[in-house]
Design an enzyme around this catalytic site. Structure first.
Site, PDB file in Angstrom:
ATOM      1  N   GLU A 312       0.794  -1.234   0.000  1.00  0.00           N
ATOM      2  CA  GLU A 312       0.000   0.000   0.000  1.00  0.00           C
ATOM      3  C   GLU A 312       0.828   1.287   0.000  1.00  0.00           C
ATOM      4  O   GLU A 312       0.619   2.163   0.829  1.00  0.00           O
ATOM      5  CB  GLU A 312      -0.951   0.001   1.214  1.00  0.00           C
ATOM      6  CG  GLU A 312      -1.955  -1.134   1.159  1.00  0.00           C
ATOM      7  CD  GLU A 312      -2.921  -1.136   2.344  1.00  0.00           C
ATOM      8  OE1 GLU A 312      -4.084  -1.454   2.136  1.00  0.00           O
ATOM      9  OE2 GLU A 312      -2.509  -0.840   3.485  1.00  0.00           O
TER      10      GLU A 312
HETATM   11  C1  TNX Z   1      -4.548  -4.194   4.447  1.00  0.00           C
HETATM   12  S1  TNX Z   1      -2.678  -6.632   4.452  1.00  0.00           S
HETATM   13  C2  TNX Z   1      -3.299  -3.991   4.992  1.00  0.00           C
HETATM   14  C3  TNX Z   1      -3.178  -3.706   6.426  1.00  0.00           C
HETATM   15  C4  TNX Z   1      -4.524  -3.557   7.065  1.00  0.00           C
HETATM   16  C5  TNX Z   1      -5.426  -4.649   6.572  1.00  0.00           C
HETATM   17  C6  TNX Z   1      -6.761  -4.696   7.244  1.00  0.00           C
HETATM   18  C7  TNX Z   1      -1.732  -5.523   4.126  1.00  0.00           C
HETATM   19  C8  TNX Z   1      -0.498  -5.942   3.574  1.00  0.00           C
HETATM   20  N1  TNX Z   1      -2.134  -4.241   4.321  1.00  0.00           N
HETATM   21  O1  TNX Z   1      -2.393  -2.571   6.624  1.00  0.00           O
HETATM   22  O2  TNX Z   1      -4.372  -3.608   8.441  1.00  0.00           O
HETATM   23  O3  TNX Z   1      -5.622  -4.483   5.192  1.00  0.00           O
HETATM   24  O4  TNX Z   1      -7.491  -5.818   6.821  1.00  0.00           O
END
Ligand code: TNX
Length: 671
Positions: A312
């Site tokens: 992300e």
């Molecule tokens: C996505 S999973 C994210 C996390 C969040 C999660 C909540 C991932 C690699 N990144 O930062 O906590 O969704 O479901």
């Protein structure tokens, strides 16, 4: 003990064993035999292995059995060679630290005179002990363990549980009791998500402002973390640390703003979601810092794998920084993906120079990175197969997100080697190491994290350990209920803390109204809570939505009863009793909810519960009479059900769907 023919297919075997141990995970090979071992005060134990870990694990197992039976089991170990009821041994010691290469297989044999566990290694023997702890049964004759021969080994080598200690702080006892739960169902990796925008949760001696300014005082000292790693090791569990970078680094920057891609000011984030905070990948200083930091952490965490996150990265701060955009141009990078790959390559060299194997979320998959890294798929199963096809080892987490509040059956059905992965060659499939259940903690605190993890994680543990053919959902749920009770005995608080939260919601009022509602609702699924209201890290998580289990057993059970009824095999009287109880909820319970600061929001849910139950009773009447329902009744029933199916107070009323099945079965009359 039921008598089973010796050679059975696994599903047949499982149905034959319906009165048998609530194993989870089901062992790879089970041969039931005639007879049983009675458990009584004559129980003696011997550990034929000087290994301290095995001795301790054996003592833990017999203390568990003693507590469950109430029989004062003798925990003084019999000297090797002496007569013992339980003999635990390991063919060879295995590795000093739990590792991916560890042989976890074991053989377990029970007959009328005793139990013998023989692990290929110490960890293998510990897995056998975990199996034994799930085998205690009782009948009028007392406690016993059924005679059996088990040959067991895991299907996947990497069976993890991720716990996010950054979003909400999770103190030592949370990790310890969850490690106990993990060991009970044979998970072997605790993946700690240690840093994120909201907190930097470990002490760095080299860069102390990380925890001093980035944690609100909630972090593990290195000594405490060593204790966690040792606690995990004693249970044959690896600890993989994750330091998410270059995004999700909002808590690094207040202490070390020179690493930031944006000018600041920087502060720990108090909200959830994808944030802009990001490291500057163009500065040499960033890599010098990371070299120092990763070196320090590589020494603290003995595991071979080191997770750098990598998920992300929204690029907002990169795009806004002229120096960064100039750097991209200079280096012929077409987009931020290229820039992140550059960053990852540099970080990979650092991680590898400290003797570790870099692991990251699927965003880091890029042909420029060496095949030694491990890819963890979270955005979908495609990247799992894609990584394996390209020669990377990979892990599946997509489909195993416990924080999204899906039923155990849904996770259980997620098969790592299905879909694209099924088309891989056997050699490519070998690259799929296993998977991890993920517990992100935006909406969980130390108080209710167990309620989110357990017992559903046990179903995922079975998916990772047992043969793929172990996939009967009814059997899974039947065993899960017993496993859940045993997990409580092992120290998990998914039940006890829920009770406490129910009592707190009830305050000085009656408890029954709160408990009845908590039993029939579930939190909204996926990311719906984000949209429902504005949450910050300071928002108390003490409402009904935080108290309800992710999966309502009551509603699931009720659904099974309704479906049986519709097949002509149900217990209509029992269904009627349930419906009457719920129909009267409004009259009986709503006064207790009204006026309470915390419960008021659930009043409409309570009203819907009563309305749906009233409809259910009417539908049951038509059903019993064998008469179709009038069309007008049917239509208004649908409207009520539609309204009740909508989330209220971030809750879903789970009995609405089974009632709809009943309503659909009786109507409408053709005109
Ligand atoms: C996505 S999973 C994210 C996390 C969040 C999660 C909540 C991932 C690699 N990144 O930062 O906590 O969704 O479901």
């Amino acid at each position: 003990m039921k008598h089973c023919p010796l050679i059975l297919s696994l599903p047949l075997l499982l149905s034959c064993l319906s009165a048998a141990p609530a194993w989870m995970p089901v062992p790879a090979s089970v041969t039931p035999e005639a007879g049983r071992l009675k458990i009584d005060g004559s129980f003696r134990v011997s550990v034929k292995e000087p290994d301290e870990r095995l001795r301790k694990a054996t003592l833990r197992a017999i203390h568990l059995l003693a507590r469950e039976t109430g029989i004062p089991l003798n925990d003084e170990l019999v000297p090797a060679g002496g007569p013992a009821t339980l003999t635990v041994e390991a063919t060879r010691p295995g590795l000093p630290m739990p590792a991916l290469e560890e042989d976890e297989s074991y053989h377990l044999e029970v007959n009328a005179s005793g139990v013998r566990i023989e692990g290929a290694t110490v960890v293998g023997a510990m897995r056998g002990l975990a199996t034994l702890c799930q085998m205690l049964e009782s009948d009028a004759g007392g406690f016993f363990i059924g005679a059996v021969r088990i040959d067991d080994k895991p299907r996947f080598r990497w069976r993890g549980l991720l716990i996010d200690i950054a979003r909400h702080w999770m103190p030592m006892e949370v990790l310890k009791r969850n490690l106990d739960g993990m060991a009970a169902v044979k998970f072997n990796v605790l993946h700690l998500h240690i840093s994120d925008d909201q907190g930097f949760r470990i002490e760095s001696k080299r860069y102390p402002r990380l925890q001093q300014i980035g944690s609100d005082g909630h972090f593990y000292t290195q000594q405490q973390m060593r204790e966690i790693v040792a606690y995990a090791r004693e249970r044959g569990i690896r600890v993989v640390p994750e330091f998410d970078m270059p995004g999700h680094t909002g808590a690094w920057l207040p202490g070390y703003p020179e690493l930031a891609a944006a000018p600041g000011p920087h502060a720990i984030l108090r909200v959830w979601g994808v944030n802009n905070a990001c490291l500057d990948p163009t500065k040499e200083e960033t890599y010098r810092f990371l070299d120092g930091f990763i070196g320090e952490m590589a020494a603290l965490f003995p595991d071979a794998f080191f997770h750098i996150g990598g998920d992300e990265v929204n690029g907002v701060e990169w795009n806004a920084n002229p120096r960064i955009t100039a750097f991209k141009k200079e280096h012929g990078m077409k987009d931020n993906r290229d820039l992140q790959a550059y960053f990852n390559k540099r970080v990979q060299r650092i991680v590898s120079s400290h003797g570790k194997i870099m692991t990251g979320w699927d965003e880091i998959l890029h042909p420029d990175l060496p095949r030694s890294i491990v890819i963890q798929s979270w955005r979908g199963p495609k990247s799992l197969a894609e990584a394996a096809r390209q020669g990377y080892r990979s892990l599946l987490s997509s489909g195993y997100y416990l924080d999204l509040n899906h039923p155990a059956s849904q996770h259980y059905a997620v098969e790592p080697l299905s879909g694209d992965a099924a088309t891989l060659t056997p050699a490519e499939q070998e690259k799929i190491l296993g998977g991890e259940a993920c517990m992100w903690t935006e909406y969980a605190t130390a108080e209710n994290i167990d309620l989110r993890i357990w017992p559903r994680a046990a179903a995922i543990a079975e998916r990772f350990w047992s043969p793929a053919s172990v996939n009967n959902v009814a059997s899974m749920y039947a065993r899960l209920e017993l496993v859940s009770r045993r997990l409580s005995l092992a120290g998990l608080t998914h039940r006890s803390k829920q009770e406490l939260m129910i009592e707190r919601l009830a305050a000085a009022g009656p408890i029954e109204p709160v408990r009845t509602m908590a039993d029939v609702v579930e939190p909204v699924k996926n990311y719906s809570r984000e949209k429902a209201r504005h949450y910050t890290s300071a928002t108390p998580l003490n409402r009904m939505v935080d108290t309800a289990a992710s999966e309502s057993n009551t509603a699931r059970q009720f659904g099974i009863e309704i479906d049986a009824l519709l097949r002509g095999q149900g217990d209509a009287a029992r269904i009627e009793r349930r419906l009457l109880f719920w129909r009267d909820y409004a009259r009986r319970a709503l006064p207790a909810l009204t006026g309470s600061n915390l419960l008021e929001e659930t009043v409409p849910v309570g009203e819907n519960l009563s309305r749906c139950a009233a409809l259910g009773l009417e539908a049951l009447g038509y059903f019993r009479a064998g008469k179709p329902a009038p069309a007008a009744w049917y239509q208004s029933a649908q409207a009520t059900l539609d309204r009740s199916a909508k989330p209220q107070a971030e809750l879903l009323l789970m009995i609405a769907a089974p009632i709809r099945r009943l309503v659909d079965a009786v109507g409408p009359a053709q005109q």
